[in-house]
Design a protein around this motif. Structure first.
Motif, PDB file in Angstrom:
ATOM      1  N   LEU A  89     -12.505   6.735   5.038  1.00 41.26           N
ATOM      2  CA  LEU A  89     -13.159   7.496   3.838  1.00 41.26           C
ATOM      3  C   LEU A  89     -14.029   8.608   4.434  1.00 41.26           C
ATOM      4  CD1 LEU A  89     -14.091   4.447   1.760  1.00 41.26           C
ATOM      5  CD2 LEU A  89     -11.916   5.786   1.654  1.00 41.26           C
ATOM      6  N   PHE A 118      -7.413   9.693   1.940  1.00 39.79           N
ATOM      7  CA  PHE A 118      -8.733   8.691   2.077  1.00 39.79           C
ATOM      8  C   PHE A 118      -8.323   7.661   1.709  1.00 39.79           C
ATOM      9  CE2 PHE A 118     -11.556  12.945   1.993  1.00 39.79           C
ATOM     10  CZ  PHE A 118     -11.577  12.890   3.296  1.00 39.79           C
ATOM     11  N   LEU A 119      -8.171   7.336   0.214  1.00 38.82           N
ATOM     12  CA  LEU A 119      -7.818   6.059  -0.010  1.00 38.82           C
ATOM     13  C   LEU A 119      -6.676   5.447   0.335  1.00 38.82           C
ATOM     14  CD1 LEU A 119      -9.112   6.939  -3.945  1.00 38.82           C
ATOM     15  CD2 LEU A 119     -10.057   5.345  -2.135  1.00 38.82           C
ATOM     16  N   LYS A 120      -5.596   6.126   0.554  1.00 35.61           N
ATOM     17  CA  LYS A 120      -4.307   5.408   1.257  1.00 35.61           C
ATOM     18  C   LYS A 120      -4.503   4.871   2.516  1.00 35.61           C
ATOM     19  CE  LYS A 120      -0.787   5.203  -1.810  1.00 35.61           C
ATOM     20  NZ  LYS A 120      -0.219   3.885  -2.113  1.00 35.61           N
ATOM     21  N   ASN A 140       0.958  -1.277  -0.001  1.00 32.72           N
ATOM     22  CA  ASN A 140       0.064   0.020  -0.078  1.00 32.72           C
ATOM     23  C   ASN A 140       0.933   1.147  -0.185  1.00 32.72           C
ATOM     24  OD1 ASN A 140      -2.774   1.131  -0.024  1.00 32.72           O
ATOM     25  ND2 ASN A 140      -2.327   1.843   2.172  1.00 32.72           N
ATOM     26  N   TYR A 172      -2.930   0.967  -4.456  1.00 34.72           N
ATOM     27  CA  TYR A 172      -3.747   1.091  -3.387  1.00 34.72           C
ATOM     28  C   TYR A 172      -4.108  -0.478  -2.907  1.00 34.72           C
ATOM     29  CZ  TYR A 172      -3.884   5.623  -4.664  1.00 34.72           C
ATOM     30  OH  TYR A 172      -3.732   6.975  -5.119  1.00 34.72           O
ATOM     31  N   GLN A 196      -8.059  13.443  -1.488  1.00 30.52           N
ATOM     32  CA  GLN A 196      -8.786  12.160  -1.979  1.00 30.52           C
ATOM     33  C   GLN A 196      -7.782  10.722  -1.852  1.00 30.52           C
ATOM     34  OE1 GLN A 196     -11.661  10.931  -2.045  1.00 30.52           O
ATOM     35  NE2 GLN A 196     -12.562  10.749  -3.906  1.00 30.52           N
ATOM     36  N   GLU A 197      -6.527  11.103  -2.160  1.00 33.82           N
ATOM     37  CA  GLU A 197      -5.699  10.275  -1.942  1.00 33.82           C
ATOM     38  C   GLU A 197      -5.432   9.702  -0.724  1.00 33.82           C
ATOM     39  OE1 GLU A 197      -1.551  10.441  -1.960  1.00 33.82           O
ATOM     40  OE2 GLU A 197      -1.061   8.469  -3.391  1.00 33.82           O
ATOM     41  N   TYR A 236     -14.944  11.928   0.844  1.00 27.18           N
ATOM     42  CA  TYR A 236     -14.651  11.003  -0.098  1.00 27.18           C
ATOM     43  C   TYR A 236     -15.602  10.852  -1.324  1.00 27.18           C
ATOM     44  CZ  TYR A 236     -14.553   6.346  -1.665  1.00 27.18           C
ATOM     45  OH  TYR A 236     -14.222   4.982  -2.511  1.00 27.18           O
ATOM     46  N   LYS A 243      -7.196   4.369   3.916  1.00 28.73           N
ATOM     47  CA  LYS A 243      -8.669   3.889   4.282  1.00 28.73           C
ATOM     48  C   LYS A 243      -9.660   4.221   5.178  1.00 28.73           C
ATOM     49  CE  LYS A 243      -5.754   0.286   2.783  1.00 28.73           C
ATOM     50  NZ  LYS A 243      -4.646  -0.535   3.289  1.00 28.73           N
ATOM     51  N   TYR A 299      -6.073  -2.862  -0.379  1.00 31.63           N
ATOM     52  CA  TYR A 299      -7.290  -3.095   0.592  1.00 31.63           C
ATOM     53  C   TYR A 299      -7.433  -4.674   1.164  1.00 31.63           C
ATOM     54  CZ  TYR A 299      -8.817   1.641   0.341  1.00 31.63           C
ATOM     55  OH  TYR A 299      -9.012   2.827   0.647  1.00 31.63           O
TER      56      TYR A 299
END
Lengths: 436, 271
Positions: free
Chosen positions: B162, B156-158, A290, A296, B153-154, B166, B160, A298
């Motif tokens: 949100l 949030f996504l990295k 990650n 990304y 946004q990145e 988001y 996890k 998950y």
């Protein structure tokens, strides 16, 4: 007889713990046999998914049963009991029934309403049936759980596609890639969840699918299903750069993809983003992946977090489902309580007495000139026959009631003599329907 | 008349910024449309203000800080509206319109009186050189807004987690695309502004390049964006790295524009 549940789930244990306690689906015979060999454990089922490991048993001794199962879990996986115990929950009686119904109805899932759990419990039940570790009570119990789950699914909107792990993955992919129509999905390994996620991606318009598996034939078969391309597992890293979305769910005990591999791949892709979805437990992909720019990753726990943010709006549906479960618990609990010996003995005696009376009356009706003295002797004689005949089964039932498999006899007697015991409902039709 | 138009523009931009910030909390499509019309209305008034000033002064009204900041703001709004239409992303406004409003606000702090034109600036190059420079800057400003959105946004996504933004923010790919498009607009404009400036310098001062602070800093800005563009086209720089460079580039560009004018004495220090 009591139903006892001991287990841990994503709510009480991290993936690190869960992967240690998981049972391999290919080796279910040994643990199931060991489980029902435990002292005073009659029937047993082991449910092991990525998100939970649970053991359902029947026992007479609730406290003893719970501690024996905890010990069993710890010993079987060579984990100190003290470490494990903090993650374990246990239920008995009505709470146990409620728990299993909720799990089957996907109310306790990471993604509430996700449909996979029911299939996973069915598979677990299949192993228990195959190795004969489950019996009358758990058979009935699990079938009931399946029918409750089905009711919940049809009567509430909880299982609509919007609430699954795979859907959560698709939503994330859309936030990373925007348009999915020029994206390629790669499946590493197989598994229901993995395939479901792949289907979701196809429904959302991804361009192509690649499939790889340690067994190449399996990859070919699955690839055909998705109209995709099979890739040799050994050549995974020659093809990985062509994939934008990677769904991994192998049974490998170690990581199969590490940060170095991904750095290499992403360079080859000229930094085009990649989305790794690791639904395997133990995990397939090193969590450090990650950290690679434009990548990304998950895993199951991460997806849980994602979904938790969306859950509020689904609470209303979940409440409806809880109401259904309340109803069904009542019914099942009644049935369970009838498995005790006494009402069955009463019913059995009643049935015999009923036959004796009927036959006696028929005989007496045609026997006009019988003396009252003779009639008394006739009655005494028939009553003695009935008593003699019933003596053995009755005493056996009472004796086994001290700690043996009463339920087996009770169930057999009920079927043999078509006994109606208070609270019993016939569910044979329902069961047949569930086999589909 | 001119002052009134300025105030109207200011009012419209203020209202639009407010609406776009509300949109950030409640992203209703209707609200997005209203915000769009308010900012567009503001732009029309702003153009009228600039035209009016042009007619009144008789030369391109980008000769002092008041005028150039105002024109910079106008260019940002124009560039933003183009991108908003192209990508259908109203939320971009929540990040870009405040910038335009602040810049217009700062321009109001500087004297707005129309002064007689500095003889050195009396040239057909004035309009071309300055407007190209400012449209280039505006493209970089929009890239800056998109880069901030990208980083949020990145994040949030990295991580996890949100956060509330988001769902409202567009996909990383879209934000990166905006960043890239802004670059392909802004970089040529900046290049032409520098070239036209050099040609103009030759006719006005007799030399193409005199390492005047403005020229030096323009070149530094140019190199930053050139590096970004080069990285994108060759090794595929994108995402976070591109966003961070766009942010750095924007601040260097601001210094080239304002810092040089206010702090470093040189041929370009018009106040």
């Amino acid at each position: 007889m009591n139903i006892v549940v001991v287990g841990l789930s994503h709510k009480t244990a991290t993936v690190e713990i869960r992967e240690k306690v998981a049972f391999a689906p290919t080796h279910m015979e040994k643990p199931l046999r060991e489980l029902v060999a435990l002292e005073d454990i009659q029937e047993g089922i082991i449910v092991s998914t990525c998100n939970r490991v649970e053991i359902y048993v029947t026992t007479r001794d609730i406290a003893g049963g719970i501690s024996r199962i905890k010990r069993f879990l710890a010993d079987y996986h060579h984990i100190p009991l003290e470490t494990l115990e903090t993650h374990l929950y246990s239920y008995h009686g009505e709470a146990a029934i409620r728990h299993v119904f909720r799990v089957a109805a996907s109310l306790d899932s990471m993604v509430v309403g996700e449909p996979q759990i029911l299939g996973q419990i069915k598979t677990s039940y299949g192993y228990a049936a195959e190795y004969k570790s489950s019996g009358i009570i758990l058979n009935r119990f699990l079938h009931k759980a399946f029918s409750v789950a089905k009711r919940v699914r049809t009567e509430t909107k909880i299982a609509s596609s919007a609430v699954s792990v795979s859907f959560a993955a698709v939503e994330l992919a859309k936030k990373i890639f925007g348009d999915l129509s020029d994206k390629t999905v790669m499946l590493i390994g197989a598994g229901e969840m993995c395939e479901l996620a792949a289907k979701h991606f196809l429904n959302n318009g991804v361009r192509g699918v690649m499939v790889t598996n340690r067994t190449y034939e399996k990859a070919v078969k699955l690839a055909e299903e998705f109209d995709g391309k099979a890739v040799n597992f050994e050549e995974l890293f020659d093809h990985l750069h062509k994939a934008d979305i990677i769904l991994s769910s192998t049974g490998a005990p170690h990581h199969i993809i590490g940060p170095k591999d991904v750095e290499e791949v992403i360079r080859r892709r000229r930094q085009k983003p990649m989305f790794f979805i690791d639904i395997a437990v133990p995990r397939d992909i090193d969590s450090r992946v990650n950290k690679v720019p434009n990548v990304y990753l998950y895993d199951m726990d991460d997806l849980q977090g994602v979904v938790a943010t969306n859950l509020e709006q689904r609470n209303r549906e979940a409440q409806k489902a809880e109401a259904i479960i309340d109803q069904e618990i009542g019914q099942f609990f009644k049935w369970l309580s009838t498995l005790d010996a006494t009402p069955t003995i009463v019913a059995l005696r009643g049935r015999f007495e009923e036959v004796r009376r009927a036959e006696l009356e028929k005989t007496l009706a045609n026997w006009k000139d019988i003396e009252p003295e003779e009639q008394k002797r006739l009655e005494a004689c028939t009553a003695a026959i009935v008593n003699k005949l019933l003596h053995q089964p009755t005493s056996l039932l009472k004796r086994t009631g001290q700690g043996g498999r009463t339920d087996l006899y009770v169930d057999a007697l009920r079927n043999l003599f078509d006994l109606e015991v208070a609270g019993q409902t016939t569910e044979t039709e329902e069961l047949g329907e569930l086999e589909e | 008349m001119n002052a009134l138009l300025f105030k109207l523009t200011m009012g419209a931009y203020f209202l639009a910024t407010l609406l776009y910030l509300v949109y950030l909390i409640k992203p209703r499509p209707t609200l997005g449309r209203i915000s769009h019309w308010v900012i567009s209305g503001g732009l029309v008034i702003h153009c009228m203000f600039t035209l009016d000033r042009y007619l009144e002064a008789g030369h391109t009204p980008i000769t002092n800080l008041h005028e150039s900041l105002s024109f910079f703001s106008l260019a940002i709004v124009g560039m933003f509206i183009a991108f908003e239409r192209k990508f259908k992303i109203s939320i971009l406004g929540s990040f870009v319109t405040p910038l335009a409003l602040v810049i217009l606000g700062i321009s109001a702090l500087f004297p707005s009186a129309i002064a007689p034109l500095n003889p050195a600036l009396k040239s057909k190059w004035l309009m071309l050189h300055t407007s190209m420079a400012f449209f280039g800057y505006a493209a970089f400003a929009v890239a800056f807004g998109a880069a901030i959105m990208y980083l949020i946004q990145e994040h949030f996504l990295k991580n996890k987690r949100l956060g509330p933004l988001y769902q409202k923010l567009p996909s990383l790919d879209t934000l990166d695309e905006i960043n890239y498009r802004c670059l392909t607009f802004g970089f040529p404009l900046l290049t032409f502004a520098i070239i036209s400036g050099a040609i103009w310098a030759e006719t006005a001062w007799g030399t193409y390049w005199s390492w005047d602070p403005k020229e030096t800093w323009s070149l530094i800005t140019w190199f930053i964006y050139a590096a970004l563009l080069h990285g994108r086209l060759t090794t595929g720089w994108r995402g976070r790295r591109a966003a961070i460079l766009a942010i750095i580039g924007f601040f260097v560009m601001l210094f080239t524009f304002l810092g040089v004018n206010l702090l470093l004495p040189g041929l370009h220090s018009y106040k």
